[in-house]
Enzyme design. Structure first.
Site, short mmCIF file in Angstrom:
data_model
loop_
_atom_site.label_atom_id
_atom_site.label_comp_id
_atom_site.label_asym_id
_atom_site.label_seq_id
_atom_site.Cartn_x
_atom_site.Cartn_y
_atom_site.Cartn_z
N GLY A 14 -4.76 8.54 1.83
CA GLY A 14 -6.07 8.09 2.30
C GLY A 14 -5.97 6.65 2.78
N CYS A 15 -7.06 5.94 2.63
CA CYS A 15 -7.11 4.54 3.07
C CYS A 15 -6.06 3.71 2.35
CB CYS A 15 -8.51 3.98 2.79
SG CYS A 15 -8.66 2.23 3.17
N PHE A 16 -5.28 2.95 3.11
CA PHE A 16 -4.21 2.17 2.46
C PHE A 16 -4.73 1.04 1.60
CE2 PHE A 16 -3.20 0.60 7.06
CZ PHE A 16 -4.35 -0.17 7.12
N TRP A 17 -5.97 0.63 1.77
CA TRP A 17 -6.54 -0.39 0.88
C TRP A 17 -6.54 0.13 -0.56
CZ3 TRP A 17 -11.64 -1.36 4.01
CH2 TRP A 17 -11.34 -2.02 5.20
N CYS A 18 -6.83 1.43 -0.72
CA CYS A 18 -6.87 2.03 -2.06
C CYS A 18 -5.49 2.14 -2.67
CB CYS A 18 -7.49 3.43 -1.99
SG CYS A 18 -9.20 3.49 -1.45
#
Length: 185
Positions: A14-18
């Site tokens: 998913g989102c690489f921030w996570c």
């Protein structure tokens, strides 16, 4: 940490921030870099990634010390901190750029990843079958600077509060012994 013990793993969940925020907190993880891999366009920019037409996934490249944390432990935490059963989607984030994927560096990582997926499916850990892609790592492109270390610099932002914080709480509750000492408290 000796250089001989440093290895690399590449995951997309998913989102690489996570995923970046999760793996930065693990003891033995030396560095986490957000980026793009698995697609066809060279040197893609974020605006191209968000179109979903590049074939790239938002991914993280993890440099870790094998004397402190193993590849299997990284895999276990990867599967525990995202939903590997949804195709091209994590929560509200939809598109191939948000797919669940393991980009292996060698045959050992490929085999360990496949065994982990088989075992999780056999044990019925998830209600649905795992759809995580297991593919050889090609070119990895670092994301723009403003994506690096995102959660640590923007933890009060809404997305961080509502999407990343619950993942970090789960990590803290389930894998406390694997966290860096300053985070365990």
């Amino acid at each position: 940490m000796g250089k001989n013990n440093l290895k690399t793993a590449v995951f997309a969940g998913g989102c690489f921030w996570c995923t970046e925020a999760v793996f930065q907190r693990l003891e033995g993880v030396h560095q986490v870099v957000s980026g793009y891999t698995g697609g066809t366009i060279k040197n893609p920019a974020y605006r191209e990634i968000t179109s979903g037409r590049t074939g790239h996934a938002e991914a993280i490249k993890i440099e870790y010390d094998t004397d402190i944390i193993s590849y299997n432990e990284l895999l276990e935490i990867f599967f525990a901190t995202h939903d590997p059963t949804t195709l091209n989607r994590q929560g509200a984030d939809r598109g191939t750029q948000y797919r669940s994927a393991i980009f292996y560096i060698d045959d050992d990582q490929k085999e360990r990843s496949q065994i982990m997926i088989t075992n999780l499916n056999t044990e019925g850990v998830f209600n649905d079958p795992i759809v995580t892609e297991v593919a050889a790592l090609g070119a990895f492109y670092n994301a723009e600077d403003y994506h690096q270390n995102y959660y640590n610099q923007n933890s009060n932002q809404g997305y961080c509060q509502f999407v990343i914080n619950p993942k970090l709480s789960k990590l803290q509750a389930t894998y406390k012994s694997k966290l860096k000492k300053e985070i365990q408290n």
